[in-house]
Design a protein around this motif. Structure first.
Motif, PDB file in Angstrom:
ATOM      1  N   THR A 157     -32.875  43.583 -96.527  1.00  0.00           N
ATOM      2  CA  THR A 157     -33.676  42.546 -95.844  1.00  0.00           C
ATOM      3  C   THR A 157     -35.119  42.869 -95.467  1.00  0.00           C
ATOM      4  O   THR A 157     -35.326  43.825 -94.773  1.00  0.00           O
ATOM      5  CB  THR A 157     -32.891  42.032 -94.635  1.00  0.00           C
ATOM      6  OG1 THR A 157     -31.510  41.821 -94.926  1.00  0.00           O
ATOM      7  CG2 THR A 157     -33.584  40.827 -94.370  1.00  0.00           C
ATOM      8  N   LEU A 158     -36.094  42.195 -96.093  1.00  0.00           N
ATOM      9  CA  LEU A 158     -37.354  42.520 -95.938  1.00  0.00           C
ATOM     10  C   LEU A 158     -38.093  41.707 -94.897  1.00  0.00           C
ATOM     11  O   LEU A 158     -37.575  40.581 -94.576  1.00  0.00           O
ATOM     12  CB  LEU A 158     -38.323  42.324 -97.143  1.00  0.00           C
ATOM     13  CG  LEU A 158     -37.994  42.687 -98.651  1.00  0.00           C
ATOM     14  CD1 LEU A 158     -38.870  42.301 -99.334  1.00  0.00           C
ATOM     15  CD2 LEU A 158     -37.698  44.276 -98.251  1.00  0.00           C
ATOM     16  N   PRO A 159     -38.530  42.330 -94.047  1.00  0.00           N
ATOM     17  CA  PRO A 159     -39.304  41.404 -92.764  1.00  0.00           C
ATOM     18  C   PRO A 159     -39.956  40.418 -93.365  1.00  0.00           C
ATOM     19  O   PRO A 159     -40.900  40.341 -94.339  1.00  0.00           O
ATOM     20  CB  PRO A 159     -40.188  42.500 -92.176  1.00  0.00           C
ATOM     21  CG  PRO A 159     -39.466  44.086 -92.398  1.00  0.00           C
ATOM     22  CD  PRO A 159     -39.090  43.687 -93.898  1.00  0.00           C
TER      23      PRO A 159
ATOM     24  N   ALA B 120     -44.365  36.372 -90.319  1.00  0.00           N
ATOM     25  CA  ALA B 120     -43.919  35.973 -88.835  1.00  0.00           C
ATOM     26  C   ALA B 120     -44.939  36.896 -87.939  1.00  0.00           C
ATOM     27  O   ALA B 120     -45.514  37.630 -88.195  1.00  0.00           O
ATOM     28  CB  ALA B 120     -42.555  36.812 -88.832  1.00  0.00           C
ATOM     29  N   PRO B 121     -45.286  36.167 -86.965  1.00  0.00           N
ATOM     30  CA  PRO B 121     -46.096  36.752 -86.202  1.00  0.00           C
ATOM     31  C   PRO B 121     -45.939  37.909 -85.266  1.00  0.00           C
ATOM     32  O   PRO B 121     -44.455  38.015 -85.112  1.00  0.00           O
ATOM     33  CB  PRO B 121     -46.563  35.506 -85.046  1.00  0.00           C
ATOM     34  CG  PRO B 121     -45.467  34.782 -85.160  1.00  0.00           C
ATOM     35  CD  PRO B 121     -44.852  34.905 -86.523  1.00  0.00           C
ATOM     36  N   THR B 122     -46.698  38.705 -84.974  1.00  0.00           N
ATOM     37  CA  THR B 122     -46.314  39.979 -84.124  1.00  0.00           C
ATOM     38  C   THR B 122     -46.974  39.694 -82.787  1.00  0.00           C
ATOM     39  O   THR B 122     -48.093  39.035 -82.495  1.00  0.00           O
ATOM     40  CB  THR B 122     -46.850  41.357 -84.683  1.00  0.00           C
ATOM     41  OG1 THR B 122     -47.978  41.036 -85.041  1.00  0.00           O
ATOM     42  CG2 THR B 122     -45.910  41.589 -85.939  1.00  0.00           C
ATOM     43  N   THR B 123     -46.572  40.270 -81.675  1.00  0.00           N
ATOM     44  CA  THR B 123     -47.040  40.049 -80.261  1.00  0.00           C
ATOM     45  C   THR B 123     -47.932  41.193 -80.135  1.00  0.00           C
ATOM     46  O   THR B 123     -47.628  42.282 -79.946  1.00  0.00           O
ATOM     47  CB  THR B 123     -46.047  40.091 -79.305  1.00  0.00           C
ATOM     48  OG1 THR B 123     -45.235  38.941 -79.815  1.00  0.00           O
ATOM     49  CG2 THR B 123     -46.682  39.632 -77.801  1.00  0.00           C
TER      50      THR B 123
ATOM     51  N   GLU C  56     -44.450  46.135 -87.877  1.00  0.00           N
ATOM     52  CA  GLU C  56     -43.757  45.296 -86.823  1.00  0.00           C
ATOM     53  C   GLU C  56     -43.923  45.678 -85.452  1.00  0.00           C
ATOM     54  O   GLU C  56     -43.670  44.995 -84.436  1.00  0.00           O
ATOM     55  CB  GLU C  56     -42.260  45.085 -87.494  1.00  0.00           C
ATOM     56  CG  GLU C  56     -41.964  44.460 -88.678  1.00  0.00           C
ATOM     57  CD  GLU C  56     -42.304  43.008 -88.414  1.00  0.00           C
ATOM     58  OE1 GLU C  56     -41.868  42.396 -87.625  1.00  0.00           O
ATOM     59  OE2 GLU C  56     -42.846  42.457 -89.537  1.00  0.00           O
ATOM     60  N   LYS C  57     -43.729  46.972 -85.267  1.00  0.00           N
ATOM     61  CA  LYS C  57     -43.551  47.793 -84.042  1.00  0.00           C
ATOM     62  C   LYS C  57     -44.608  48.021 -83.189  1.00  0.00           C
ATOM     63  O   LYS C  57     -44.808  48.212 -82.180  1.00  0.00           O
ATOM     64  CB  LYS C  57     -42.638  48.830 -84.060  1.00  0.00           C
ATOM     65  CG  LYS C  57     -41.262  48.704 -84.654  1.00  0.00           C
ATOM     66  CD  LYS C  57     -40.342  49.939 -84.721  1.00  0.00           C
ATOM     67  CE  LYS C  57     -39.043  49.861 -84.951  1.00  0.00           C
ATOM     68  NZ  LYS C  57     -38.157  51.078 -85.212  1.00  0.00           N
TER      69      LYS C  57
END
Length: 479
Positions: free
Chosen positions: A4-6, A10-13, A131-132
């Motif tokens: 599953t690809l991110p 999608a926004p990151t904080t 993402e991180k």
């Protein structure tokens, strides 16, 4: 590889978004002034720009220090599918991989940082990094076949991008990159560092201001051959994948190929699955300077003629052209002659060579003007038919080109301000498209092609049009 690809949209904080969202939740969004948050997606001038490096090999080793030495930013993360490997560099002298990059960055900051900084993070998958980690900007140092995917993915995340040249693997991917960057409103700087070099800017200004009269032709000499940078060029047979190397991740959207040591590292540049050979490697630099000097940065040629060269069988591991020649004619009559250095496009330089035991440099950009006047520029070299030509300085009322004295600093300043950098994406796309046009002609055995630079398509040659793009290997898809 994850099944599953991110979601790339999608926004990151980030720390800035967190401040804004927290204040809004309390009903006091106005307590955070716009100057503290900076412009949309841009750090305030008081904040250091956080930078991630995608791909740690030859290019990252040579160019990341320009970020490390700049106090406007901090390099906080690196991603590479190789943990630690050897034979990187231009003579196999360097090590590469994410752990090598992490240690390189941490060592620099431990020895030079004025205050304690967070340890650099290392990832196999660049998507996990984005993402991180709280990242403002990304330096793309991966092989050419990754440039489009990583650019589009990162742009949709709102990351500002410094992308090493050549911009793209093909014309279609280049246009996708331009569109993604424009839609995201981010800053893009191409690693065409010659634009931040005084000699190249001076040459372009003298040409633009008519110091050699009307330019008849521009001769562009590029390195040729297949360089064995890694010293592994004889290891062409399939081999076991090294431990701690995610080869499938390294391939990414490229066509499936068995692992061969002769491809990695850097020698991948000689295989069309990953790059375009020396035509794109140095064409990205020298053709760019011709475009700048001739004020043709937003267009391309209408005809490509006298295409010839030596192109290995397409099944060969090193299948890019080792020798090449082609001529581009623009709508306004400007002509470029582009060839590998063995053609000796610049005999005028031979006559000026003091040490006749050494061959004269036959790379660089040679502007052929009127009445025997000419200007030639290469790295660290600037010559003219008459040395006195350079004494007539550019006057205030004449054309003055964008002046950048430091390519990385120019990028960082533009991340803050939102102003265009010295090497924007559309310019890079138009430059590298000229290299791609030559490669398409050589691969198909054409002697001439007609090109529509507005539509970015060939006229009357559907086979050539088919090489403007490629299909990405699944699951590497971005809608």
């Amino acid at each position: 590889m994850k099944a599953t690809l991110p979601d790339p949209t999608a926004p990151t904080t980030s720390r800035r978004r967190f401040l804004f969202q927290s204040a809004a939740a309390l009903g006091f969004p106005a307590i955070i002034p716009a100057t503290a948050l900076g412009k949309a997606g841009r750090p305030a001038p008081s904040e250091r720009i956080t930078v991630a490096v995608l791909g740690w090999g030859t290019i990252a080793t040579h160019w990341t220090p320009s970020f490390l030495n700049n106090e406007k930013c901090q390099v906080v993360a690196v991603a590479d599918p190789m943990k630690e490997g050897s034979n990187y560099g231009y003579s196999g002298e360097l090590k590469g991989g994410r752990e090598v990059g992490r240690q390189f960055i941490d060592k620099f900051y431990s020895e030079n940082a004025k205050t304690k900084v967070k340890a650099c993070a290392a990832y196999t998958d660049f998507r996990e990094l984005l993402e991180k980690e709280d990242i403002d900007a990304v330096q793309i140092c991966t092989p050419d076949h990754w440039h489009a995917y990583q650019t589009i993915y990162s742009a949709r995340k709102g990351k500002h991008l410094y992308g090493q040249k050549p911009l793209s693997l093909n014309i279609g991917e280049g246009r996708q990159m331009v569109n993604a960057i424009n839609e995201a409103g981010i800053t893009w700087q191409t690693g065409s560092q010659q634009r931040s070099d005084a000699y190249f800017r001076m040459a372009c200004e003298f040409v633009r201001n008519g110091r050699i009269g009307k330019v008849k032709r521009v001769r562009i000499g590029l390195p040729g051959g297949h360089k064995n940078w890694s010293k592994l060029g004889d290891k062409t047979d399939p081999a076991p994948v090294p431990a701690d190397f995610d080869y499938d991740m390294w391939l990414g959207p490229a066509e499936q190929m068995e692992y061969r040591p002769a491809l990695l590292p850097l020698n991948w540049r000689h295989n069309f699955n990953f790059s375009g050979g020396m035509i794109t490697d140095f064409g990205a630099h020298h053709i760019d300077i011709a475009q700048w000097a001739m004020d043709l940065e937003s267009t391309g040629p209408v005809e490509i003629n006298n295409i010839r060269g030596e192109v290995p069988d397409k099944k060969a591991l090193y299948n890019t052209a080792s020798k090449f020649h082609y001529e581009c004619t623009f709508e306004n009559g400007t002509q470029y002659i582009i060839a590998d250095e063995s053609e000796k496009l610049m005999p005028e330089l031979e006559a000026l060579q003091k040490d006749k035991s050494k061959p004269a440099d036959q790379t660089g950009i040679f502007f052929e003007g009127e009445g025997g006047k000419w200007i030639w520029v290469n790295r660290g070299k600037l010559l003219a038919s008459d040395p006195n030509l350079f004494r007539d300085k550019i006057r205030p009322e004449e054309v003055h080109l964008y002046e950048s004295k430091d390519h990385t600093d120019n990028f960082l300043d533009c991340v803050y301000s939102g102003k265009p950098p010295v090497a924007p994406v559309e310019t890079a796309h138009r430059t590298i498209s000229i290299s791609h046009l030559g490669n398409i002609g050589l691969r198909l055995g054409r002697t001439s092609l007609k090109w529509d630079p507005r539509a970015e398509s060939f006229t009357g040659d559907e086979e050539a049009n088919g090489l403007r793009n490629r299909e990405w290997r699944k699951p590497w898809v971005l809608a």
